[in-house]
Design an enzyme around this catalytic site. Sequence first.
Site, short mmCIF file in Angstrom:
data_model
loop_
_atom_site.label_atom_id
_atom_site.label_comp_id
_atom_site.label_asym_id
_atom_site.label_seq_id
_atom_site.Cartn_x
_atom_site.Cartn_y
_atom_site.Cartn_z
N MET A 201 0.75 -1.18 0.05
CA MET A 201 0.06 0.04 0.11
C MET A 201 0.89 1.42 -0.04
SD MET A 201 -1.32 0.25 3.86
CE MET A 201 -1.88 -1.58 4.06
N ASP A 202 0.32 2.17 -0.28
CA ASP A 202 0.89 3.54 -0.41
C ASP A 202 0.98 3.90 1.04
OD1 ASP A 202 1.55 6.36 -1.37
OD2 ASP A 202 -0.06 6.78 -0.26
N LYS A 203 2.17 4.87 1.39
CA LYS A 203 2.32 5.00 2.87
C LYS A 203 1.79 6.17 3.31
CE LYS A 203 5.96 6.88 4.15
NZ LYS A 203 5.58 8.13 4.85
#
Length: 472
Positions: A353-355
């Site tokens: 996932m995008d942080k």
Amino acid sequence: MKKKKVNLRDLKPDSEAQHSHDDGHNHSSPDEIFNFRTYLPSIFSLVMLIAGIAIDYFDAFPHFSGWIRILWYVIAYIPVGFPVMKEGWGSIKKGDFFTEFFLMSIATIGAFIIGEYPEGVAVMLFYAVGELFQNAAVKRARGNIKALLDVRPKEANVLRDGDYKSVSPEDVNIGEKIQIRVGEKIPLDGLLLSEKASLNTAALTGESKPDSILKDAKVYAGSINLESVIEVEVTNKFEDSSIARILDLVQNATARKSKTELFIRQFARIYTPIVVFLAIGVTFLPYFFVDDYVFRDWLYRALIFLVISCPCALVISIPLGYFGGLGAASKNGILFKGASFLDAMTKINTLVMDKTGTVTKGVFKIKEIKAIGWEEPEFMKYLTAMEEKSTHPIAKAIMEYKGDNDDYHAREVFEIAGKGLKGVVNGRAVLIGNKALMIANAIDVPTETESIVESIVLVAIDNKFAGYVLIA
């Protein structure tokens, strides 16, 4: 479940339904009134049932017998029994005979036929209460899902007859020009007519870093305008816009059934007729095998069999479990396309996932300050003096830096679209922005900055690279 187009007018937020406390009328909320009316039939039937059982048990009224007693329990039965029988009749007219409504109707009417009036009312009352609990859970889950709908725009300022008028986004046509003020949501997809814009697209992409775009770039409904007033030419009708597709996805997530739900539905279609024919068998087959066969006793047992074999708990619990899961996920800002993806989640062993804004809060903070040829406090005074003139979220993060900046003032500050800021601080020329800005002004940038993945703000003072700040 048939899909339908989302109507913006049907999606009013709860806050819009509120009113002033001095408007001179009843302040009970529509939801409270609706809930009371929903539970009223069951409450009435419960009171009538308890009163009838008490009169039977204590023999309080000698005349409570015959048609008076039957009428009493019929009145108690109608509020909870009639809606179920109506549903059963509706299913029969559609060709679906064997439903839980049909089973409950047969079982309770049969109880009345053999004189077990309190049991007939009690069975239907318990079923109705179960339905109420189910509906309450569904409503709560639906409320959680609708919480995601706050991303929708409420109005659009469209240019008509030489003036901007506020209308519903659904009433704006392709090719019309709309205006979006600072802090407003873009109501429709379109092309940017202004020279530049800075947009918060977190509601659409999950990315908390603002998106800086230039003229003729595509903009999407649901994005928030962060800086100056912008104008957009509409390219899609509201129902075809990105935000409408998200709304449709949210509203119809429960229509995408999981394999388990589909299996239970097919199983019920087979199971329910079997239960009905077995109940008929329980009633009549003992006649051929039992010496002291009594029709009333075996009918009573068949009715009990119908009630305990009713598949409503199975048919309701599985879809309700998925619906509750979708609602709970929506409450936490997670949108599933349908119930089938809840099943798919169980097979995940690696999650990517995008942080920023996903596993973090999406609030920018200074991570590192690297001053080259300058003391950090003085370096930051030049930087904060310039960023004080900007409304960009990264500028706001830099302004959180603790320091005394009273003696440093920026003037002649210009924003260079897509690159950064240019100005003068205390007589020194200052450039703040990205690498493209540095290259355009022939500033040599250290190669170490090329490997940095965080957001980076490069600074040059008097045409010399002075350092950088990392934002994360």
